[in-house]
Design a protein around this motif. Structure first.
Motif, PDB file in Angstrom:
ATOM      1  N   THR A   1       0.820  -1.211   0.000  1.00 38.98           N
ATOM      2  CA  THR A   1       0.000   0.000   0.000  1.00 38.98           C
ATOM      3  C   THR A   1       0.855   1.263   0.000  1.00 38.98           C
ATOM      4  O   THR A   1       0.500   2.264  -0.606  1.00 38.98           O
ATOM      5  N   THR A   2       1.971   1.205   0.697  1.00 38.05           N
ATOM      6  CA  THR A   2       2.825   2.388   0.845  1.00 38.05           C
ATOM      7  C   THR A   2       4.250   2.037   0.456  1.00 38.05           C
ATOM      8  O   THR A   2       4.726   0.962   0.806  1.00 38.05           O
ATOM      9  N   PRO A   3       4.942   2.928  -0.247  1.00 39.67           N
ATOM     10  CA  PRO A   3       6.347   2.637  -0.557  1.00 39.67           C
ATOM     11  C   PRO A   3       7.187   2.612   0.721  1.00 39.67           C
ATOM     12  O   PRO A   3       6.901   3.359   1.659  1.00 39.67           O
ATOM     13  N   SER A   4       8.181   1.766   0.759  1.00 38.08           N
ATOM     14  CA  SER A   4       9.086   1.760   1.910  1.00 38.08           C
ATOM     15  C   SER A   4      10.031   2.952   1.773  1.00 38.08           C
ATOM     16  O   SER A   4      10.160   3.520   0.687  1.00 38.08           O
ATOM     17  N   PRO A   5      10.696   3.352   2.858  1.00 42.39           N
ATOM     18  CA  PRO A   5      11.581   4.529   2.778  1.00 42.39           C
ATOM     19  C   PRO A   5      12.617   4.434   1.654  1.00 42.39           C
ATOM     20  O   PRO A   5      12.832   5.406   0.935  1.00 42.39           O
ATOM     21  N   ILE A   6      13.219   3.267   1.467  1.00 41.66           N
ATOM     22  CA  ILE A   6      14.235   3.165   0.406  1.00 41.66           C
ATOM     23  C   ILE A   6      13.577   3.319  -0.969  1.00 41.66           C
ATOM     24  O   ILE A   6      14.143   3.911  -1.873  1.00 41.66           O
ATOM     25  N   GLN A   7      12.355   2.820  -1.100  1.00 40.07           N
ATOM     26  CA  GLN A   7      11.644   2.957  -2.382  1.00 40.07           C
ATOM     27  C   GLN A   7      11.311   4.419  -2.654  1.00 40.07           C
ATOM     28  O   GLN A   7      11.421   4.897  -3.786  1.00 40.07           O
ATOM     29  N   GLU A   8      10.897   5.130  -1.621  1.00 38.79           N
ATOM     30  CA  GLU A   8      10.595   6.563  -1.791  1.00 38.79           C
ATOM     31  C   GLU A   8      11.812   7.301  -2.312  1.00 38.79           C
ATOM     32  O   GLU A   8      11.706   8.236  -3.104  1.00 38.79           O
ATOM     33  N   LYS A   9      12.973   6.877  -1.831  1.00 37.47           N
ATOM     34  CA  LYS A   9      14.182   7.600  -2.231  1.00 37.47           C
ATOM     35  C   LYS A   9      14.691   7.164  -3.593  1.00 37.47           C
ATOM     36  O   LYS A   9      15.043   8.000  -4.418  1.00 37.47           O
ATOM     37  N   THR A  10      14.754   5.851  -3.818  1.00 40.28           N
ATOM     38  CA  THR A  10      15.423   5.400  -5.046  1.00 40.28           C
ATOM     39  C   THR A  10      14.557   5.534  -6.296  1.00 40.28           C
ATOM     40  O   THR A  10      15.077   5.859  -7.360  1.00 40.28           O
ATOM     41  N   ILE A  11      13.260   5.289  -6.180  1.00 42.31           N
ATOM     42  CA  ILE A  11      12.433   5.235  -7.401  1.00 42.31           C
ATOM     43  C   ILE A  11      12.519   6.533  -8.221  1.00 42.31           C
ATOM     44  O   ILE A  11      12.835   6.487  -9.407  1.00 42.31           O
TER      45      ILE A  11
END
Ligand code: AMP
Length: 397
Positions: free
Chosen positions: A22-32
């Motif tokens: 449902t929600t991006p993980s912190p690393i996903q928020e940064k890398t994507i």
């Protein structure tokens, strides 16, 4: 924060939804967002942080967007240290690419190579591989790395521990020099840094920090002010302190625009960046900010994600974020790498509950001050909605 707001295309959003994320993980928020911009990334992230989706989702999007040929040269290579990890990563690639016209394969040693060769011959876009078998098949002429556009080194530290340095170098010598490089590692040893230097081009450094700790060097202050005085207080802080480079956060795009306009009217050069601005406008604003042409960058949380901003001496939270983790991300923009920084939050009476949520996450109390001449007098807004935080849905597994 949603996957959609990170800029992913509908086919990938559908796949992500199917996974139940449902929600991006912190690393996903940064890398994507950074990977979607085509930049090289050096990321410190351990298993369990969601790193695989963090590089796979944007990689698939890039491949989908740039597909030209009818035949399929291998355009992305994901190198992993072990067969288990290769299989696991490939499973993810298959799941995430199910609504796209993207084909993939996985190859590793210890099993018959023939079926692997057959799959590759049929044409694939993404190859997940361990170094030994990859070089083996390349040597046999069963595959070519000459058209690789994106290289991912997953668990690079383990690859070095397992003695794959020479193999990695050989693999790289078989690829075009112009490509995007993504290096993920749980640790940043001297060896990893050396490897990164040899492979990455101006990488953006991404760290999956423990989320509930803030950089020790950041001096955090909160000022209690009335909502109607926030602009004036902001101008006063910048002018009195003669601050040259200030990043200001607002909750909404509209507020970012309005605040930026008011600063400009007050003689403080400023630009706003948010989701409604074109990539070109954002890049220009950021370049002007970095070069010192403009003093202030006003950003929303989403726009600030993935921004390659250097260490900043001053961050102002014009409005507090309604998700406490965003506060940590925001002030993480200052005081990194030994340089000290100041993060100031302007808190009006309706935001006091936000402060409580942030203090709970940080496990510490923030100092609260009042600026002379701007003592707050507002009463809480009647019938205001109870400010509760959205629950964080990402669970580390
Ligand atoms: P990884 O760190 O890539 O090995 O991922 C760890 C686990 O988290 C895997 O089981 C993923 O399926 C899962 N995962 C990845 N991203 C998310 C997300 N945004 N929300 C929930 N689970 C996730």
């Amino acid at each position: 924060m949603t996957f959609k707001s990170l800029g992913l295309i509908p086919e990938l959003l559908k796949a992500v939804e199917k996974q139940g994320y449902t929600t991006p993980s912190p690393i996903q928020e940064k890398t994507i967002p950074i990977i979607l911009e085509g930049k090289d990334v050096l990321a410190s992230a351990q298993t369990g942080t969601g790193k695989t989706a963090g590089f796979t989702l944007p990689l698939l999007q890039t491949l989908d967007r740039t597909r030209k040929q009818r035949h399929r040269p291998i355009r992305a290579l994901i190198l992993t240290p072990t067969r288990e990890l290769a299989a696991q990563v490939h499973k993810n690639v298959v799941e995430y690419s199910q609504f796209l016209d993207i084909r993939s394969a996985v190859i590793f040693g210890g099993v018959n190579a023939k079926p692997q060769i057959r799959t590759i011959r049929g044409g694939i876009d993404v190859l997940v591989a361990t170094p030994g078998r990859l070089l083996d098949l390349e040597n046999q002429g069963a595959l070519s790395l000459k058209r690789i556009e994106v290289l991912v080194l997953d668990e690079a530290d383990r690859m070095l521990d397992m003695g794959f340095l020479r193999d990695i170098k050989k693999v790289i010598s078989l690829m075009p020099t112009r490509r995007q490089n993504l290096l993920f590692s749980a640790t940043f040893s001297k060896e990893i840094k050396k490897l990164a230097q040899g492979i990455l081009y101006r990488p953006v450094l991404v760290e999956a920090e423990p989320e509930n700790t803030t950089a020790v060097k950041v001096n955090q202050k909160t000022y209690r002010v009335d909502k109607g005085n926030k602009v004036e207080v902001t101008i006063k802080l910048i002018a009195d302190g003669n601050w040259k480079q200030v990043l200001i956060f607002t909750r909404t795009k509209h507020r970012a625009n309005r605040l930026s306009d008011k600063l400009v009217k007050a003689g403080i050069s400023s630009a706003a960046i948010h989701g409604n601005k074109s990539q070109g406008a954002r890049t220009k604003a950021l370049a002007n900010f970095k070069s010192g042409k403009i003093r202030v960058l006003v950003a929303t949380d989403i726009a600030a994600r993935g921004l390659d901003i250097p260490l900043l001496p001053h961050v102002i939270n014009f409005e507090l974020p309604n998700i406490p983790e965003d506060y940590v991300h925001r002030i993480g923009r200052t005081g990194r790498a030994g340089a000290s920084g100041v993060a100031i939050s302007l808190v009006d009476v309706d935001e006091v509950d936000y402060v409580k949520g942030i203090e709970k996450l940080l496990g510490e109390k923030l100092s609260s001050e009042v600026i002379e001449g701007f003592e707050p007098t507002d009463k809480p807004t009647q019938n205001k909605q109870k400010k509760t935080y959205k629950k964080k849905r990402f669970v580390r597994r």
